[in-house]
Design a protein around this motif. Structure first.
Motif, short mmCIF file in Angstrom:
data_model
loop_
_atom_site.label_atom_id
_atom_site.label_comp_id
_atom_site.label_asym_id
_atom_site.label_seq_id
_atom_site.Cartn_x
_atom_site.Cartn_y
_atom_site.Cartn_z
N ASP A 217 93.22 2.06 -10.02
CA ASP A 217 92.69 2.71 -8.85
C ASP A 217 91.18 2.71 -8.98
N ALA A 218 90.69 3.22 -10.06
CA ALA A 218 89.01 3.47 -10.40
C ALA A 218 88.49 2.13 -10.49
N ILE A 219 89.14 1.19 -10.92
CA ILE A 219 88.42 0.15 -10.88
C ILE A 219 88.24 -0.66 -9.63
N ILE A 220 89.44 -0.53 -8.72
CA ILE A 220 89.38 -1.21 -7.21
C ILE A 220 88.40 -0.53 -6.57
N SER A 221 88.42 0.74 -6.84
CA SER A 221 87.28 1.38 -5.91
C SER A 221 85.86 1.26 -6.10
N LYS A 222 85.71 1.28 -7.48
CA LYS A 222 84.23 0.81 -8.09
C LYS A 222 83.74 -0.32 -7.63
N ILE A 223 84.74 -1.32 -7.60
CA ILE A 223 84.19 -2.70 -7.42
C ILE A 223 83.92 -2.95 -5.70
N LYS A 224 84.89 -2.29 -4.97
CA LYS A 224 84.53 -2.24 -3.65
C LYS A 224 83.48 -1.69 -2.84
N LYS A 225 83.02 -0.66 -4.03
CA LYS A 225 81.82 0.07 -3.52
C LYS A 225 80.66 -0.58 -4.37
N ALA A 226 80.77 -1.62 -4.96
CA ALA A 226 79.54 -2.24 -5.84
C ALA A 226 78.56 -2.84 -5.00
N LYS A 227 77.40 -2.57 -5.15
CA LYS A 227 76.30 -2.96 -4.28
C LYS A 227 76.00 -4.38 -4.11
N THR A 228 76.01 -4.92 -3.07
CA THR A 228 75.95 -6.48 -2.81
C THR A 228 74.65 -6.82 -1.88
N ASP A 229 74.46 -7.92 -1.35
CA ASP A 229 73.54 -8.45 -0.36
C ASP A 229 74.30 -8.96 0.81
N PRO A 230 73.56 -9.04 2.03
CA PRO A 230 74.35 -9.47 3.22
C PRO A 230 74.53 -11.08 3.09
N MET A 231 74.13 -11.61 2.34
CA MET A 231 74.39 -13.20 2.56
C MET A 231 75.44 -13.87 1.77
N PRO A 232 75.91 -14.90 2.15
CA PRO A 232 77.50 -15.62 1.44
C PRO A 232 76.87 -15.98 -0.21
N LEU A 233 77.91 -16.04 -0.95
CA LEU A 233 77.50 -16.42 -2.28
C LEU A 233 76.85 -17.93 -2.39
N PRO A 234 76.05 -18.10 -3.55
CA PRO A 234 74.97 -19.01 -3.55
C PRO A 234 75.81 -20.36 -3.94
N ALA A 235 75.19 -21.59 -3.72
CA ALA A 235 75.59 -22.76 -4.08
C ALA A 235 74.83 -23.30 -5.30
N ASP A 236 73.69 -22.47 -5.57
CA ASP A 236 72.84 -22.90 -6.56
C ASP A 236 72.37 -21.96 -7.67
N ILE A 237 72.50 -21.80 -8.98
CA ILE A 237 72.25 -20.96 -9.73
C ILE A 237 70.83 -20.36 -9.54
N LYS A 238 69.90 -21.30 -9.14
CA LYS A 238 68.51 -20.50 -9.02
C LYS A 238 68.39 -19.93 -7.86
N GLU A 239 69.34 -19.65 -7.08
CA GLU A 239 69.31 -18.70 -6.08
C GLU A 239 69.44 -17.13 -6.60
N LEU A 240 70.19 -17.05 -7.74
CA LEU A 240 70.59 -15.79 -8.33
C LEU A 240 69.39 -14.95 -8.78
N ASP A 241 68.30 -15.65 -8.97
CA ASP A 241 66.99 -14.90 -9.57
C ASP A 241 66.42 -14.13 -8.69
N LYS A 242 66.79 -14.10 -7.29
CA LYS A 242 66.36 -13.21 -6.52
C LYS A 242 67.32 -12.37 -5.82
N ARG A 243 68.78 -12.49 -6.62
CA ARG A 243 69.69 -11.74 -5.94
C ARG A 243 70.43 -11.11 -7.19
N PRO A 244 69.93 -10.20 -7.69
CA PRO A 244 70.43 -9.37 -9.03
C PRO A 244 71.83 -9.04 -8.88
N GLU A 245 72.16 -8.25 -7.70
CA GLU A 245 73.67 -7.82 -7.78
C GLU A 245 74.66 -8.90 -7.63
#
Length: 334
Positions: A217-245
Motif C-alpha cells: 500500500d505504501a509503494i502504491i501511494s508513493k508512486i501515485k504521488k511521485a512528481k511528474t511533468d505534464p507531457m507524454p513520455l518521450p520517444a528520444d532519450i535526449k529529451e530526458l535531460d530536461k525532464r529529471p522526474e
C-alpha cells in the motif's frame, strides 16, 4: 578468474530503493556467481562518523543484515559481518593513516559535501574515514570492489595507500591493488519529489523515497504521488535531460527489469504518466513487497540475525587477523 569481492553498507536505518538498486541487488548477483568469494560488511565504524543513538544503531545493524538476507544474499555462501567486531579494521586504519598523505585526503570531495560550509565542526573520523575504507578492503586482499560514482575516489585512495605501503616497505604485491566493479546500465536513483536530488533517508518527506520496509500500500501511494511533468513520455532519450522526474521513474523501471533505458523509452513512448505508473507500481510491488515482508519477519528473530553476525565475524576475523599480523611485522612491531 575467481574474484574476491569486498563491499560494505552503513547501518543507518531506512535502507531504500536507491540502496537496493545501487548496491544490494548487485551484491546478490555477485554472491550467486560461483567464481566469486564475497565479503559483505556492515560498516558500523563508518556510521559513527556522525553521532548515532546507541540503541538505534544496534537495531540498524540487525536491520541491515536482515535486508541482505531478505534480498537474497546467502549467509552460508557469503561472509556477512559487522566491522566493529573485527579489531584488525581499526588497527590497519591507524597504520594506513600513517602511510596516507594529507594532500590525498584533502582531495576527497565527499568530505566537502558532507561537512558542508562548517567543516571545522565535522568529526576527524568523517575526514579520515576513507583510510578506514582502505583498511576494510586491503585486509581481505580484495581483487574487486563494487562502487558507485561517489565512491570511485575512495577506491583510488585505497590503491594509492596499497602501492605506497608496498613501496615504502619493499613488499612487492603484499597489499593487493583492488579494481572497481561498476554496474552497467544503472542510473542513480533520485527523489520521488525532486528528480534533481538523490534519493536519501535524510530527506524530510517520506514520500521522497521507497523504503525497503514499505508494504504494498505504501509503494502504491508513493508512486501515485511521485512528481511528474505534464507531457507524454518521450520517444528520444535526449529529451530526458530536461525532464529529471521522467528520467528517474523510467530509470527505476529499467533497473528493476534489467533492461536498458532506451528499451523502456521505446516501450512507453507517447503514453501518459498514469498508465506508466501502473506498470511501475506492478514491478515495484513484485520485487520489493516480498523483501519487505521478509525483513519484518527476520527482525522478529533477533537471535537468528545475531547468529549470522557471530558466524560472519568469526570467518572475517580469521582472515583479517592473519593479514594485520603480517602488516605489523612488516612495520616492525613485535
Amino acid at each position: 578468474m575467481n574474484k574476491k569481492i569486498f563491499s560494505g553498507v552503513q547501518p543507518t536505518g531506512n535502507l531504500h530503493l536507491g540502496n537496493y538498486l545501487g548496491a544490494i541487488k548487485n551484491f546478490v548477483e555477485l554472491g550467486n556467481d560461483r567464481n566469486n568469494h564475497c565479503i559483505y560488511c556492515v560498516v558500523d565504524l563508518h556510521a559513527i562518523t556522525v553521532k548515532q543513538d546507541p540503541k538505534l544503531l544496534t537495531e540498524n545493524i540487525r536491520e541491515t543484515v536482515a535486508t541482505f538476507v531478505a534480498s537474497g544474499i546467502d549467509p552460508e555462501k557469503n561472509i556477512i559481518f559487522n566491522q566493529s567486531r573485527v579489531s584488525a579494521h581499526a588497527e590497519a586504519a591507524w597504520i594506513f593513516s600513517c602511510v596516507a598523505r594529507m594532500g590525498w585526503l584533502n582531495r576527497m570531495t565527499q568530505f566537502k559535501e558532507k561537512a558542508g560550509k562548517d567543516k571545522e565542526k565535522a568529526s576527524v573520523g568523517l575526514y579520515s574515514y576513507p583510510v578506514l575504507m582502505a583498511a576494510d578492503i586491503l585486509l581481505y586482499d580484495a581483487t574487486h570492489v563494487p562502487v558507485g560514482e561517489d565512491q570511485k575516489q575512495h577506491l583510488e585512495l585505497s590503491r594509492d595507500i596499497a602501492q605506497k605501503f608496498n613501496n615504502d616497505f619493499q613488499q612487492e604485491n603484499f597489499l593487493k591493488i583492488p579494481e572497481p566493479l561498476i554496474q552497467k546500465e544503472f542510473s542513480r536513483i533520485m527523489s520521488l519529489r525532486d528528480g534533481t536530488k538523490k534519493m536519501s533517508k535524510s530527506e524530510v518527506s517520506d514520500l521522497s523515497r521507497i523504503n525497503l520496509t514499505d508494504n504494498k500500500d505504501a509503494i502504491i501511494s508513493k508512486i501515485k504521488k511521485a512528481k511528474t511533468d505534464p507531457m507524454p513520455l518521450p520517444a528520444d532519450i535526449k529529451e530526458l535531460d530536461k525532464r529529471p522526474e521522467a528520467k528517474n521513474l523510467l530509470s527505476i523501471y529499467s533497473s528493476l527489469n534489467d533492461v536498458t533505458l532506451e528499451k523502456t523509452i521505446s516501450q512507453f513512448s507517447g503514453k501518459n504518466f498514469s498508465e506508466f505508473k501502473e506498470s511501475l507500481i506492478q514491478v515495484l510491488v513484485d520485487k520489493l513487497d516480498p523483501i519487505s515482508g521478509e525483513i519484518n519477519k527476520l527482525m522478529s528473530n533477533k537471535d537468528y540475525l545475531d547468529r549470522i553476525l557471530d558466524l560472519g565475524c568469526e570467518k572475517a576475523n580469521n582472515i583479517a587477523s592473519e593479514k594485520i599480523k603480517k602488516i605489523k611485522q612488516i612495520v616492525g612491531f613485535n
